[in-house]
Design a protein around this motif. Structure first.
Motif, mmCIF file in Angstrom:
data_model
loop_
_atom_site.group_PDB
_atom_site.id
_atom_site.type_symbol
_atom_site.label_atom_id
_atom_site.label_comp_id
_atom_site.label_asym_id
_atom_site.label_seq_id
_atom_site.Cartn_x
_atom_site.Cartn_y
_atom_site.Cartn_z
ATOM 1 N N GLU A 15 0.837 -1.207 0.000
ATOM 2 C CA GLU A 15 0.000 0.000 0.000
ATOM 3 C C GLU A 15 0.867 1.250 0.000
ATOM 4 N N ARG A 16 1.957 1.225 0.775
ATOM 5 C CA ARG A 16 2.870 2.377 0.813
ATOM 6 C C ARG A 16 3.482 2.624 -0.566
ATOM 7 N N ASN A 20 -2.248 -0.498 -4.314
ATOM 8 C CA ASN A 20 -3.704 -0.551 -4.165
ATOM 9 C C ASN A 20 -4.390 0.594 -4.919
ATOM 10 N N LEU A 21 -3.617 1.433 -5.579
ATOM 11 C CA LEU A 21 -4.171 2.575 -6.309
ATOM 12 C C LEU A 21 -4.576 2.156 -7.721
ATOM 13 N N ILE A 22 -5.460 2.950 -8.295
ATOM 14 C CA ILE A 22 -5.802 2.710 -9.699
ATOM 15 C C ILE A 22 -4.578 3.049 -10.550
ATOM 16 N N LEU A 23 -4.563 2.522 -11.745
ATOM 17 C CA LEU A 23 -3.379 2.629 -12.602
ATOM 18 C C LEU A 23 -2.896 4.066 -12.785
ATOM 19 N N THR A 24 -3.800 5.003 -13.033
ATOM 20 C CA THR A 24 -3.370 6.390 -13.277
ATOM 21 C C THR A 24 -2.711 6.992 -12.034
ATOM 22 N N LYS A 25 -3.249 6.693 -10.860
ATOM 23 C CA LYS A 25 -2.659 7.206 -9.611
ATOM 24 C C LYS A 25 -1.309 6.533 -9.343
ATOM 25 N N ARG A 26 -1.217 5.252 -9.642
ATOM 26 C CA ARG A 26 0.042 4.525 -9.448
ATOM 27 C C ARG A 26 1.115 5.080 -10.379
ATOM 28 N N GLU A 27 0.749 5.402 -11.604
ATOM 29 C CA GLU A 27 1.698 6.005 -12.537
ATOM 30 C C GLU A 27 2.127 7.384 -12.068
ATOM 31 N N GLU A 28 1.179 8.143 -11.534
ATOM 32 C CA GLU A 28 1.514 9.467 -11.004
ATOM 33 C C GLU A 28 2.480 9.339 -9.827
ATOM 34 N N LEU A 29 2.225 8.359 -8.956
ATOM 35 C CA LEU A 29 3.123 8.124 -7.824
ATOM 36 C C LEU A 29 4.519 7.766 -8.316
ATOM 37 N N GLN A 30 4.592 6.925 -9.323
ATOM 38 C CA GLN A 30 5.897 6.542 -9.880
ATOM 39 C C GLN A 30 6.602 7.755 -10.485
ATOM 40 N N ARG A 31 5.857 8.606 -11.170
ATOM 41 C CA ARG A 31 6.439 9.823 -11.749
ATOM 42 C C ARG A 31 6.967 10.737 -10.642
ATOM 43 N N ALA A 131 2.808 11.476 -0.570
ATOM 44 C CA ALA A 131 2.194 10.990 0.670
ATOM 45 C C ALA A 131 0.676 11.078 0.585
ATOM 46 N N LYS A 132 0.165 12.176 0.014
ATOM 47 C CA LYS A 132 -1.286 12.336 -0.140
ATOM 48 C C LYS A 132 -1.852 11.246 -1.057
ATOM 49 N N LEU A 133 -1.111 10.900 -2.107
ATOM 50 C CA LEU A 133 -1.584 9.876 -3.042
ATOM 51 C C LEU A 133 -1.792 8.518 -2.373
ATOM 52 N N VAL A 134 -0.949 8.190 -1.406
ATOM 53 C CA VAL A 134 -1.080 6.888 -0.744
ATOM 54 C C VAL A 134 -1.889 6.977 0.551
ATOM 55 N N GLY A 135 -2.572 8.120 0.740
ATOM 56 C CA GLY A 135 -3.536 8.211 1.830
ATOM 57 C C GLY A 135 -3.070 8.835 3.124
ATOM 58 N N HIS A 136 -1.964 9.545 3.100
ATOM 59 C CA HIS A 136 -1.479 10.211 4.316
ATOM 60 C C HIS A 136 -1.694 11.717 4.187
ATOM 61 N N SER A 137 -1.960 12.346 5.311
ATOM 62 C CA SER A 137 -2.166 13.794 5.302
ATOM 63 C C SER A 137 -0.857 14.543 5.080
ATOM 64 N N ALA A 140 5.319 13.415 6.840
ATOM 65 C CA ALA A 140 5.788 12.897 8.131
ATOM 66 C C ALA A 140 4.996 11.658 8.535
ATOM 67 N N ASP A 141 3.683 11.674 8.306
ATOM 68 C CA ASP A 141 2.866 10.502 8.625
ATOM 69 C C ASP A 141 3.268 9.311 7.760
ATOM 70 N N PHE A 142 3.578 9.565 6.506
ATOM 71 C CA PHE A 142 4.013 8.508 5.595
ATOM 72 C C PHE A 142 5.299 7.866 6.097
ATOM 73 N N ILE A 143 6.266 8.676 6.475
ATOM 74 C CA ILE A 143 7.565 8.174 6.921
ATOM 75 C C ILE A 143 7.455 7.472 8.268
ATOM 76 N N VAL A 144 6.823 8.122 9.211
ATOM 77 C CA VAL A 144 6.757 7.583 10.563
ATOM 78 C C VAL A 144 5.821 6.379 10.625
ATOM 79 N N GLY A 145 4.884 6.281 9.686
ATOM 80 C CA GLY A 145 3.915 5.191 9.693
ATOM 81 C C GLY A 145 4.528 3.811 9.634
ATOM 82 N N SER A 146 5.713 3.689 9.062
ATOM 83 C CA SER A 146 6.364 2.380 8.981
ATOM 84 C C SER A 146 7.285 2.127 10.168
ATOM 85 N N ARG A 147 7.347 3.077 11.061
ATOM 86 C CA ARG A 147 8.228 2.931 12.225
ATOM 87 C C ARG A 147 7.402 2.625 13.470
#
Length: 165
Positions: A15-16, A20-31, A131-137, A140-147
């Motif tokens: 998910e990080r 779990n994103l739709i293809l267009t969002k996943r491509e945007e995240l990769q970009r 971070a917003k694309l994968v559901g974090h506000s 910092a929440d994205f980074i700390v979320g895995s810790r």
């Protein structure tokens, strides 16, 4: 129990990474991640290519070992070049007895290569978007979320972290 935790870890990791994103969002995240990687490399390259230095006479470098002073590049009138690289910085900050020298070196080190400022600003924006694309506000929440802290609010509420605010 262990298999369940491992499976939950894998799902969270997928998910990080946006699987779990739709293809267009996943491509945007990769970009976004590609841009972040390129800007990070440029930022580091700029710092590594930086040739900044300060000039001090012997009295401004009191406390530095003679062996260290021999390694420094000489400047006119028996002055020394202190390059704004970590090996010079740490020696001056740790060993120099002249407070003004330590201060000048520390300030100059912090200001070196100001061309990195726009890169840093862009990196902050791109990290926030990713971070917003994968559901974090926030990033910092994205980074700390895995810790262990699991959220930036828990991290910042820790007694030792309150001092950092």
């Amino acid at each position: 129990m262990e298999l369940k935790r491992y499976t939950q870890f894998l799902v969270k990791d997928f998910e990080r990474n946006g699987l779990n994103l739709i293809l267009t969002k996943r491509e945007e995240l990769q970009r976004l991640r590609t841009q972040i990687d390129e800007l990070s490399v440029q930022y580091i390259r700029n710092l590594n290519d930086d040739k900044s230095f300060l000039i001090f006479d012997h009295s401004g470098l009191l406390g530095l070992p003679l062996e260290f002073l021999k390694t420094l590049e000489k400047f006119e009138n028996d002055k020394y070049k202190i390059r704004l690289k970590i090996h010079h910085l740490s020696a001056v900050l740790d060993l120099c007895k002249v407070g003004l020298t330590r201060r000048n070196v520390a300030v100059a080190y912090g200001k070196r290569y100001e061309a990195n400022l726009p890169i840093l600003e862009k990196l902050v924006q791109l990290r926030h978007k990713s971070a917003k694309l994968v559901g974090h506000s926030y990033y910092a929440d994205f980074i700390v979320g895995s810790r262990m802290a699991m959220s930036s609010s828990k991290y910042l509420s820790h007694p030792t972290k309150r001092l950092l605010r």
